[in-house]
Design a protein around this motif. Structure first.
Motif, PDB file in Angstrom:
ATOM      1  N   GLN A  53      13.951  16.352  52.347  1.00 52.29           N
ATOM      2  CA  GLN A  53      15.145  15.579  52.001  1.00 52.29           C
ATOM      3  C   GLN A  53      16.307  16.492  51.639  1.00 52.29           C
ATOM      4  OE1 GLN A  53      14.043  12.769  48.970  1.00 52.29           O
ATOM      5  NE2 GLN A  53      12.560  11.725  50.258  1.00 52.29           N
ATOM      6  N   ILE A  54      16.014  17.544  50.887  1.00 49.76           N
ATOM      7  CA  ILE A  54      17.069  18.491  50.512  1.00 49.76           C
ATOM      8  C   ILE A  54      17.596  19.206  51.754  1.00 49.76           C
ATOM      9  CG2 ILE A  54      17.532  20.645  49.281  1.00 49.76           C
ATOM     10  CD1 ILE A  54      15.712  19.650  47.066  1.00 49.76           C
ATOM     11  N   ALA A  55      16.689  19.569  52.670  1.00 52.80           N
ATOM     12  CA  ALA A  55      17.100  20.249  53.900  1.00 52.80           C
ATOM     13  C   ALA A  55      18.057  19.379  54.703  1.00 52.80           C
ATOM     14  CB  ALA A  55      15.878  20.606  54.733  1.00 52.80           C
ATOM     15  N   GLY A  56      17.787  18.071  54.744  1.00 51.18           N
ATOM     16  CA  GLY A  56      18.675  17.168  55.463  1.00 51.18           C
ATOM     17  C   GLY A  56      20.076  17.166  54.887  1.00 51.18           C
ATOM     18  N   LEU A  57      20.175  17.222  53.562  1.00 50.46           N
ATOM     19  CA  LEU A  57      21.487  17.265  52.921  1.00 50.46           C
ATOM     20  C   LEU A  57      22.185  18.602  53.180  1.00 50.46           C
ATOM     21  CD1 LEU A  57      20.590  15.632  49.481  1.00 50.46           C
ATOM     22  CD2 LEU A  57      21.800  14.565  51.384  1.00 50.46           C
ATOM     23  N   MET A  58      21.399  19.683  53.148  1.00 55.84           N
ATOM     24  CA  MET A  58      21.966  21.009  53.381  1.00 55.84           C
ATOM     25  C   MET A  58      22.498  21.145  54.803  1.00 55.84           C
ATOM     26  SD  MET A  58      21.644  22.546  50.506  1.00 55.84           S
ATOM     27  CE  MET A  58      20.688  22.436  48.983  1.00 55.84           C
ATOM     28  N   ASP A  59      21.874  20.454  55.747  1.00 54.16           N
ATOM     29  CA  ASP A  59      22.272  20.570  57.154  1.00 54.16           C
ATOM     30  C   ASP A  59      23.563  19.816  57.463  1.00 54.16           C
ATOM     31  OD1 ASP A  59      20.140  22.161  57.769  1.00 54.16           O
ATOM     32  OD2 ASP A  59      18.865  20.536  58.485  1.00 54.16           O
ATOM     33  N   ASP A  60      24.023  19.008  56.537  1.00 63.61           N
ATOM     34  CA  ASP A  60      25.256  18.255  56.738  1.00 63.61           C
ATOM     35  C   ASP A  60      26.450  19.169  56.459  1.00 63.61           C
ATOM     36  OD1 ASP A  60      27.400  16.522  56.787  1.00 63.61           O
ATOM     37  OD2 ASP A  60      26.369  14.923  55.696  1.00 63.61           O
ATOM     38  N   SER A  61      27.086  19.620  57.525  1.00 65.18           N
ATOM     39  CA  SER A  61      28.188  20.582  57.366  1.00 65.18           C
ATOM     40  C   SER A  61      29.396  19.984  56.657  1.00 65.18           C
ATOM     41  CB  SER A  61      28.610  21.116  58.735  1.00 65.18           C
ATOM     42  OG  SER A  61      29.047  20.054  59.576  1.00 65.18           O
ATOM     43  N   ALA A  62      29.477  18.663  56.620  1.00 62.93           N
ATOM     44  CA  ALA A  62      30.617  18.010  55.976  1.00 62.93           C
ATOM     45  C   ALA A  62      30.405  17.807  54.481  1.00 62.93           C
ATOM     46  CB  ALA A  62      30.883  16.660  56.637  1.00 62.93           C
ATOM     47  N   LEU A  63      29.204  18.129  53.996  1.00 57.92           N
ATOM     48  CA  LEU A  63      28.879  17.906  52.588  1.00 57.92           C
ATOM     49  C   LEU A  63      28.781  19.234  51.848  1.00 57.92           C
ATOM     50  CD1 LEU A  63      28.031  15.969  50.301  1.00 57.92           C
ATOM     51  CD2 LEU A  63      25.663  16.250  51.072  1.00 57.92           C
ATOM     52  N   LYS A  64      29.502  19.331  50.747  1.00 55.13           N
ATOM     53  CA  LYS A  64      29.445  20.510  49.884  1.00 55.13           C
ATOM     54  C   LYS A  64      28.634  20.154  48.636  1.00 55.13           C
ATOM     55  CE  LYS A  64      34.099  21.884  51.337  1.00 55.13           C
ATOM     56  NZ  LYS A  64      35.489  22.159  50.883  1.00 55.13           N
ATOM     57  N   ILE A  65      27.630  20.962  48.337  1.00 53.78           N
ATOM     58  CA  ILE A  65      26.736  20.684  47.209  1.00 53.78           C
ATOM     59  C   ILE A  65      26.858  21.796  46.174  1.00 53.78           C
ATOM     60  CG2 ILE A  65      24.335  20.386  46.484  1.00 53.78           C
ATOM     61  CD1 ILE A  65      23.751  19.254  49.248  1.00 53.78           C
ATOM     62  N   ARG A  66      26.951  21.419  44.902  1.00 56.95           N
ATOM     63  CA  ARG A  66      26.998  22.388  43.814  1.00 56.95           C
ATOM     64  C   ARG A  66      25.971  21.997  42.765  1.00 56.95           C
ATOM     65  NH1 ARG A  66      28.859  27.192  44.131  1.00 56.95           N
ATOM     66  NH2 ARG A  66      30.717  26.344  45.170  1.00 56.95           N
ATOM     67  N   VAL A  67      25.147  22.954  42.336  1.00 57.48           N
ATOM     68  CA  VAL A  67      24.130  22.721  41.318  1.00 57.48           C
ATOM     69  C   VAL A  67      24.567  23.423  40.039  1.00 57.48           C
ATOM     70  CG1 VAL A  67      21.709  23.039  40.681  1.00 57.48           C
ATOM     71  CG2 VAL A  67      22.319  22.538  43.060  1.00 57.48           C
ATOM     72  N   ALA A  68      24.742  22.649  38.975  1.00 53.96           N
ATOM     73  CA  ALA A  68      25.296  23.194  37.732  1.00 53.96           C
ATOM     74  C   ALA A  68      24.458  24.328  37.155  1.00 53.96           C
ATOM     75  CB  ALA A  68      25.449  22.072  36.701  1.00 53.96           C
ATOM     76  N   SER A  69      23.133  24.176  37.204  1.00 55.76           N
ATOM     77  CA  SER A  69      22.259  25.194  36.608  1.00 55.76           C
ATOM     78  C   SER A  69      22.156  26.450  37.451  1.00 55.76           C
ATOM     79  CB  SER A  69      20.859  24.610  36.380  1.00 55.76           C
ATOM     80  OG  SER A  69      20.297  24.191  37.612  1.00 55.76           O
ATOM     81  N   MET A  70      22.646  26.406  38.704  1.00 54.07           N
ATOM     82  CA  MET A  70      22.701  27.581  39.572  1.00 54.07           C
ATOM     83  C   MET A  70      24.114  27.659  40.156  1.00 54.07           C
ATOM     84  SD  MET A  70      18.991  27.543  41.491  1.00 54.07           S
ATOM     85  CE  MET A  70      19.073  25.824  42.002  1.00 54.07           C
ATOM     86  N   PRO A  71      25.098  27.954  39.314  1.00 58.88           N
ATOM     87  CA  PRO A  71      26.504  27.782  39.683  1.00 58.88           C
ATOM     88  C   PRO A  71      26.988  28.613  40.859  1.00 58.88           C
ATOM     89  CG  PRO A  71      26.298  29.029  37.642  1.00 58.88           C
ATOM     90  CD  PRO A  71      24.938  28.476  37.951  1.00 58.88           C
ATOM     91  N   ASN A  72      26.331  29.736  41.127  1.00 55.89           N
ATOM     92  CA  ASN A  72      26.794  30.614  42.201  1.00 55.89           C
ATOM     93  C   ASN A  72      25.935  30.560  43.456  1.00 55.89           C
ATOM     94  OD1 ASN A  72      28.943  31.700  40.582  1.00 55.89           O
ATOM     95  ND2 ASN A  72      27.423  32.920  39.491  1.00 55.89           N
ATOM     96  N   ALA A  73      24.948  29.681  43.477  1.00 51.21           N
ATOM     97  CA  ALA A  73      24.036  29.605  44.619  1.00 51.21           C
ATOM     98  C   ALA A  73      24.690  28.889  45.793  1.00 51.21           C
ATOM     99  CB  ALA A  73      22.758  28.881  44.215  1.00 51.21           C
ATOM    100  N   ASP A  74      24.502  29.452  47.007  1.00 54.54           N
ATOM    101  CA  ASP A  74      25.006  28.794  48.205  1.00 54.54           C
ATOM    102  C   ASP A  74      23.911  27.911  48.808  1.00 54.54           C
ATOM    103  OD1 ASP A  74      23.218  30.496  49.540  1.00 54.54           O
ATOM    104  OD2 ASP A  74      24.784  31.940  50.035  1.00 54.54           O
ATOM    105  N   LYS A  75      24.204  27.244  49.932  1.00 55.92           N
ATOM    106  CA  LYS A  75      23.242  26.326  50.521  1.00 55.92           C
ATOM    107  C   LYS A  75      21.945  27.028  50.921  1.00 55.92           C
ATOM    108  CE  LYS A  75      26.011  22.489  52.325  1.00 55.92           C
ATOM    109  NZ  LYS A  75      26.320  21.666  53.528  1.00 55.92           N
ATOM    110  N   PHE A  76      22.064  28.219  51.461  1.00 55.27           N
ATOM    111  CA  PHE A  76      20.872  28.958  51.884  1.00 55.27           C
ATOM    112  C   PHE A  76      19.967  29.258  50.696  1.00 55.27           C
ATOM    113  CE2 PHE A  76      18.758  33.088  52.707  1.00 55.27           C
ATOM    114  CZ  PHE A  76      17.978  32.708  53.779  1.00 55.27           C
ATOM    115  N   GLN A  77      20.540  29.715  49.599  1.00 50.52           N
ATOM    116  CA  GLN A  77      19.757  30.021  48.404  1.00 50.52           C
ATOM    117  C   GLN A  77      19.130  28.759  47.819  1.00 50.52           C
ATOM    118  OE1 GLN A  77      23.041  31.975  46.407  1.00 50.52           O
ATOM    119  NE2 GLN A  77      22.018  33.954  46.529  1.00 50.52           N
ATOM    120  N   LEU A  78      19.870  27.651  47.832  1.00 47.70           N
ATOM    121  CA  LEU A  78      19.331  26.394  47.308  1.00 47.70           C
ATOM    122  C   LEU A  78      18.156  25.914  48.145  1.00 47.70           C
ATOM    123  CD1 LEU A  78      22.640  24.494  46.454  1.00 47.70           C
ATOM    124  CD2 LEU A  78      21.047  25.574  44.844  1.00 47.70           C
TER     125      LEU A  78
END
Length: 221
Positions: free
Chosen positions: A90-115
């Protein structure tokens, strides 16, 4: 230019949603991110909350949050990655959406690949801990240990802590073992893990002592 966010929160039970239990911790982490890591000025366009299991793929409020974030060019902000889902697929599906930007507060500097990597590691760790816990309980039952009382709760708690530490050591083995063999100090290894946003079993920063403990666990295994 104003930075825009759409906040998404999730709790697992109706009682948590009604009492605020779980939501307060998420709100705290999100506030810490906004106050310390966000570009300023910023604007929160909306907050959406689902009350359901992390394994449930049907998230009506999440879909609303995603739609708003994409239409407004905002980032979807969550406190922790598992608030989005506990399933890598499910997370991979969200990451693959190029139109969606995701930010995780507890990992503030992590990019999509790291997440994505972190989600996969977390899922493996949960599966491993579950399997080892079941095996430990089955072995205890075979030895005649009476399960269900205070002693059993203590045993399961201690076993879970040990399993988490063992799993964390295995999870970073491919990083810390080669670095140590090449002569890197415990501190240098800890700094590398922290730079890669890899948490300890207690979601804290790595230190030289925790790296040494992880290596000792791997050696004992």
């Amino acid at each position: 230019m104003t930075k825009k966010y759409v906040i998404y929160r999730r709790v697992s039970t109706r009682s948590q949603g009604e009492s605020g239990l779980g939501l307060e911790a998420q709100d705290r982490d999100i506030a810490l991110f906004l106050d310390n890591y966000s570009d300023v000025p910023f604007e929160v366009l909306g907050t959406f909350t689902d009350v359901l299991s992390g394994a449930d793929a049907h998230r009506p409020e999440l879909q609303k949050a995603i739609a708003l974030a994409k239409s407004a060019g905002a980032e979807l902000l969550v406190s922790k990655l598992d608030r989005l889902s506990r399933k890598v697929s499910q997370i991979a599906g969200l990451m693959d959406d190029s139109a969606l930007k995701i930010r995780v507060a507890s990992m503030p500097n992590a990019d999509k690949f790291q997440l994505h990597i972190y989600a996969a590691l977390a899922e493996q760790e949960r599966d491993f801990i579950s399997l080892r816990t079941k095996q430990a309980l089955a072995a205890a039952k075979a030895r005649g240990v009476q399960l269900g009382g205070l002693r059993d709760k203590t045993m399961k708690r201690n076993e879970a802590a040990k399993e988490a530490a063992d799993a964390a050591a295995k999870r970073v083995a491919s990083i810390i073992v080669p670095m140590r063999e090449s002569g890197a100090s415990f501190k240098k290894i800890a700094d590398a893990l922290n730079a890669a946003n890899v948490p300890t079993p207690r979601s804290k920063q790595w230190a030289a002592m925790s790296v040494r403990n992880a290596l000792n666990r791997l050696a004992a295994a």
